[in-house]
Design an enzyme around this catalytic site. Structure first.
Site, PDB file in Angstrom:
ATOM      1  N   GLU A  81      98.818 -25.056   2.809  1.00  0.00           N
ATOM      2  CA  GLU A  81      97.695 -25.934   2.478  1.00  0.00           C
ATOM      3  C   GLU A  81      97.803 -27.197   3.336  1.00  0.00           C
ATOM      4  O   GLU A  81      98.842 -27.843   3.380  1.00  0.00           O
ATOM      5  CB  GLU A  81      97.726 -26.283   0.979  1.00  0.00           C
ATOM      6  N   ASN A 127     100.086 -27.156  -5.558  1.00  0.00           N
ATOM      7  CA  ASN A 127      99.155 -26.236  -6.218  1.00  0.00           C
ATOM      8  C   ASN A 127      99.961 -24.956  -6.384  1.00  0.00           C
ATOM      9  O   ASN A 127      99.985 -24.090  -5.522  1.00  0.00           O
ATOM     10  CB  ASN A 127      97.905 -25.999  -5.368  1.00  0.00           C
ATOM     11  N   LYS A 142     102.484 -31.136 -10.121  1.00  0.00           N
ATOM     12  CA  LYS A 142     101.109 -31.634 -10.077  1.00  0.00           C
ATOM     13  C   LYS A 142     100.443 -31.087 -11.333  1.00  0.00           C
ATOM     14  O   LYS A 142     100.267 -29.871 -11.458  1.00  0.00           O
ATOM     15  CB  LYS A 142     100.408 -31.119  -8.817  1.00  0.00           C
ATOM     16  N   GLU A 158      92.985 -31.889 -10.077  1.00  0.00           N
ATOM     17  CA  GLU A 158      92.230 -30.926  -9.269  1.00  0.00           C
ATOM     18  C   GLU A 158      92.368 -29.505  -9.801  1.00  0.00           C
ATOM     19  O   GLU A 158      92.599 -28.566  -9.044  1.00  0.00           O
ATOM     20  CB  GLU A 158      92.693 -31.004  -7.805  1.00  0.00           C
ATOM     21  N   ASP A 170      93.300 -40.992  -1.152  1.00  0.00           N
ATOM     22  CA  ASP A 170      93.928 -39.760  -0.687  1.00  0.00           C
ATOM     23  C   ASP A 170      94.273 -39.765   0.797  1.00  0.00           C
ATOM     24  O   ASP A 170      93.550 -39.174   1.592  1.00  0.00           O
ATOM     25  CB  ASP A 170      92.991 -38.582  -0.992  1.00  0.00           C
ATOM     26  N   GLU A 195     104.762 -41.152  -1.866  1.00  0.00           N
ATOM     27  CA  GLU A 195     104.334 -39.900  -1.237  1.00  0.00           C
ATOM     28  C   GLU A 195     103.480 -40.240  -0.022  1.00  0.00           C
ATOM     29  O   GLU A 195     102.392 -40.785  -0.144  1.00  0.00           O
ATOM     30  CB  GLU A 195     103.535 -39.039  -2.221  1.00  0.00           C
ATOM     31  N   GLU A 241      95.955 -34.211   7.472  1.00  0.00           N
ATOM     32  CA  GLU A 241      94.769 -33.662   6.805  1.00  0.00           C
ATOM     33  C   GLU A 241      93.500 -34.448   7.139  1.00  0.00           C
ATOM     34  O   GLU A 241      92.452 -33.862   7.395  1.00  0.00           O
ATOM     35  CB  GLU A 241      94.993 -33.656   5.287  1.00  0.00           C
ATOM     36  N   HIS A 260      87.144 -41.556   3.433  1.00  0.00           N
ATOM     37  CA  HIS A 260      86.727 -40.269   2.885  1.00  0.00           C
ATOM     38  C   HIS A 260      85.325 -39.848   3.308  1.00  0.00           C
ATOM     39  O   HIS A 260      84.541 -39.334   2.504  1.00  0.00           O
ATOM     40  CB  HIS A 260      86.813 -40.277   1.353  1.00  0.00           C
TER      41      HIS A 260
END
Ligand code: GCW
Length: 717
Positions: free
Chosen positions: A183, A226, A303, A307, A381, A403, A409, A537
């Protein structure tokens, strides 16, 4: 036939020889060309005395031997006793003979368990150089640091280094799925070949561990946040155990992500409610099962209720209930729970930027002592620029770990050259003012602000099975820099760039100076051509590749770029001031005040906190519209400049890496223009103004940019 064969052989040899350079990362160990430095090393290191006998000390000796052979061109004899002078003595504290131990006592007193000493001493009237630490992994760190001194051509006259890492958990988070897709991964597939594990040990696992150890990384979460519960089944744990055995001698602990609903999915329970006795028991047994195989297992990263991931809230419980239940399960074995604070909900009408703070801050002091809350550097993010997350400094009784995202990304994937330590440093240096002036984020996460015992920094890995590990040769610097900052969050990014360039390419000042400068400015360039003045974003949604400020049709409001820029006829930006969502109130009063008024808010964060008119006057006298357009143009110009710098670097770099970077910079240049044109055409609909002088005219229409679709963009599941 013969000549075909010959050509083929020749090609494959030269290919692998060149590919090796990329593969070798910052551990090139090139011959030292500066003769003064080379002879200094040669004179001072005539033999290696190795006092250890563990697997780790074997690794350390081999590393030294190879490093010295590469850099000085001579193979040194490895001895186990100190007989003459000019030895390089390596061994842990306990392996040193009593006299040596005594001579170094004051230094040992200065270092932690993972710290190391590199010291020139006179021992029984003989000159020696000692590398030591309290255990063999610390010695290995010392060896890699010594080799870095050599690689960067530092003098070793009268060395006296005693250095310890400032954080305990220095960890990579791999968002790797069990099917080997990654991911947000842009460097190929996952390194972990689950199908061939446990019996097949890929050399890459060893090389990966070595590279991490060389920069002091001491942990790896192998699986995606995830999470898939299958990783916790015996079939997979056996494979995890095999990897752990490879990593252990390099000082790397293995951690896994725990899917909160695992008791249902693989445990046949009806619930995963964290206060249900059967659930509690299931996790206790699972922990015991894991620790039986892997006694030094690090713990879980979770997590939850984020989401769509399951979590305690599915059962009416909260994050504290969930984290503490898991903490109890691993506590008997010394494990930790890294519980993520990356939460936001589509059912919460609040500004997304406020939600993590709103939810977690009230939990301060409620977590068990082996829980550490993992907080992203900013409140949204991993954007090219975000103000520091308001949770830093706001939970004095709770250890918080940082983090960062090393994989790009939101920063052009592995195609754009962006030196991230500059971004990391900006966050770490930010003053939260939560305990008065000087309460920097770095002090929160190294535990010095609130005396936390558990500390850590995580980086979402950018590593895959590409030959060069990270896709872009310069993305290796982001892995390297992350490790260096995790060891010491006060390091300057310029120092890191300098070290990395010397270790990876060349010590030639004519190369270092301009290329270092290029790296240092690359972060601001990407901010300029993607999201200047606090925009955020506005990437195309889902895959996050390229601009998509127009996207407005996704089910969750906060997944749409229009939610973030709020451009309209009156202006642009997200009003997070008192008059807006009041997100500014989540900061300490001093910072709140600064951010709350457009005039005092740092211009780099202006549109993050304020909705201002197109005619708003910037500090340089330009209107907001003109200033914005000029920033986009500046970003494009900066990439052009990066290309110029790189073209000048040709004679210092092997042709393979030179060409790779050259091609990548060309793509970056095209994409920077794409960003500029698409965003300005889109925003122009609202501003209704002409582009100012100096900004190039777009060559395509807005409709064209909107029509671009990337159904197979990498990293998007
Ligand atoms: O930024 C988002 C990413 C998701 C990621 C999530 C997270 C792992 O787009 O891919 O999921 O953050 O950090 O949990």
């Amino acid at each position: 036939m013969t000549s075909v064969k010959f050509v083929f052989l020749f090609l494959s040899i030269s290919f692998s020889a060149l590919a090796q350079k990329d593969y070798k990362l910052w551990l090139q160990y090139n011959r030292i060309t500066n003769s003064t430095i080379a002879s200094e090393y040669k004179n001072n290191i005539q033999g290696i005395v190795s006092l250890g006998n563990s697997e780790t000390s074997g690794i350390a000796v081999k590393e030294l031997e190879n490093g010295i052979a590469g850099m000085l061109g001579n193979k040194l004899e490895i001895k186990t006793e100190i007989k003459r002078e000019n030895n390089l003595i390596i061994g842990s504290q306990l392996s040193l003979n009593p006299d040596l131990q005594k001579a170094l006592q004051a230094d040992f007193d200065k270092i932690s368990n993972e710290g190391f000493i590199i010291k020139s001493i006179s021992f029984k009237n003989k000159k020696q150089l000692v590398i030591s630490g309290k255990n063999d992994v610390a010695v290995l760190y010392g060896v890699f640091n010594f080799l870095r001194l050599m690689q960067t051509n530092k003098s070793i006259k009268n060395l006296s280094i005693a250095d310890s890492p400032k954080t305990n958990i220095r960890i990579l988070n791999h968002w790797d799925n069990l099917d080997r897709t990654v991911e947000r991964g842009y460097a190929g597939f996952s390194l972990w070949n689950w199908q061939k594990l446990p019996d097949f040990t890929d050399q890459r696992y060893i090389d990966y561990a070595r590279a991490n150890a060389s920069i002091g990384i001491n942990g790896a979460v192998l699986t995606n946040v995830n999470a898939n519960a299958l990783i916790l089944t015996p079939q997979y744990l056996e494979k995890v155990e095999a990897l752990t055995n490879v990593f252990r001698p390099y000082g790397i602990k293995v951690y896994l992500t725990a899917r909160f609903s695992a008791p249902i999915e693989i445990g046949n329970l009806k619930t995963a409610d964290p206060i249900d006795p059967e659930v509690i028991n299931w996790w206790k047994n699972k922990a015991a099962e894991i620790y039986k195989r892997i006694p030094d297992f690090g713990g879980f990263l979770v997590k939850a209720n984020s989401e769509g991931q399951p979590g305690p809230q599915n059962y009416g419980r909260d994050h504290v209930d969930g984290a503490n239940m898991l903490a109890d399960a691993v506590a008997p074995f010394g494990g930790v729970i890294m519980w993520r604070a990356f939460v936001y909900s589509e059912h919460d009408a609040n500004d997304r930027a406020k939600q993590a703070y709103a939810e977690f801050q009230p939990y301060d002091g409620k977590f068990k002592e082996n829980v550490i809350v993992q907080v992203k550097n900013g409140a949204i993010d991993f954007q090219p620029r975000e103000p520091f997350h308001p949770l830093f400094g706001a939970m004095p009784k709770t250890p918080l770990m940082m983090e960062f995202q090393i994989t790009q990304e939101y920063l052009g994937f592995s195609t754009h050259l962006v030196f991230l330590p500059k971004l990391f440093q900006e966050v770490l240096e930010s003053d939260t003012y939560q305990k008065g002036k000087g309460s920097t984020v770095a002090k929160v996460i190294d535990g010095t602000l609130y005396q936390n015992k558990l500390t850590g920094i995580a980086g979402v890995s950018n590593i895959g099975n590409d030959l060069n590990w990270t896709g872009h040769p310069f993305a290796q610097a982001n892995w390297y820099g992350f490790g260096r900052l995790a060891w010491n969050p006060y390091l300057d990014s310029e120092t890191i760039a300098d070290e990395w360039l010397r270790c990876t390419f060349s010590n030639d000042e004519n190369f270092i100076k301009p290329v270092k400068n290029m790296m240092i400015n690359s972060r601001e360039a990407v901010v300029n051509y993607m999201t200047p003045l606090g925009l955020h974003h506005i990437m195309d949604t889902g895959h996050h590749y390229g601009p998509g400020p127009w996207v407005s049709n996704l089910s969750r409001p906060e997944w749409n770029p229009v939610y973030y820029h709020k451009a309209d006829k009156n202006g642009i930006g997200f009003d997070r001031s008192k008059l807006g969502t009041n997100a500014t109130s989540q900061y300490a009063p001093k910072i709140e005040k600064l951010f709350d008024t457009a005039e005092t808010c740092p211009e780099k964060d202006l549109l993050w906190f304020h909705h201002v008119s197109w005619d708003y006057k910037l500090k340089n006298g330009q209107t907001l519209w003109n200033g914005l357009a000029l920033k986009y143009q500046e970003g494009v110009n900066q990439v052009k400049e990066m290309q110029n710098v790189w073209n000048q670097a040709e004679k210092y770099v092997d042709s393979e890496r030179f060409n790779e970077v050259k091609m990548l910079l060309e793509i970056q240049q095209k994409e920077a223009k794409w960003w500029r044109d698409a965003c300005l055409l889109y925003f122009q609909q609202f501003s209704g103004k002409e582009l100012p002088a100096g900004v190039e005219k777009p060559t395509q229409t807005l409709e064209y940019f909107k029509s671009l679709k990337f159904p197979f963009a990498p990293g998007n599941g």
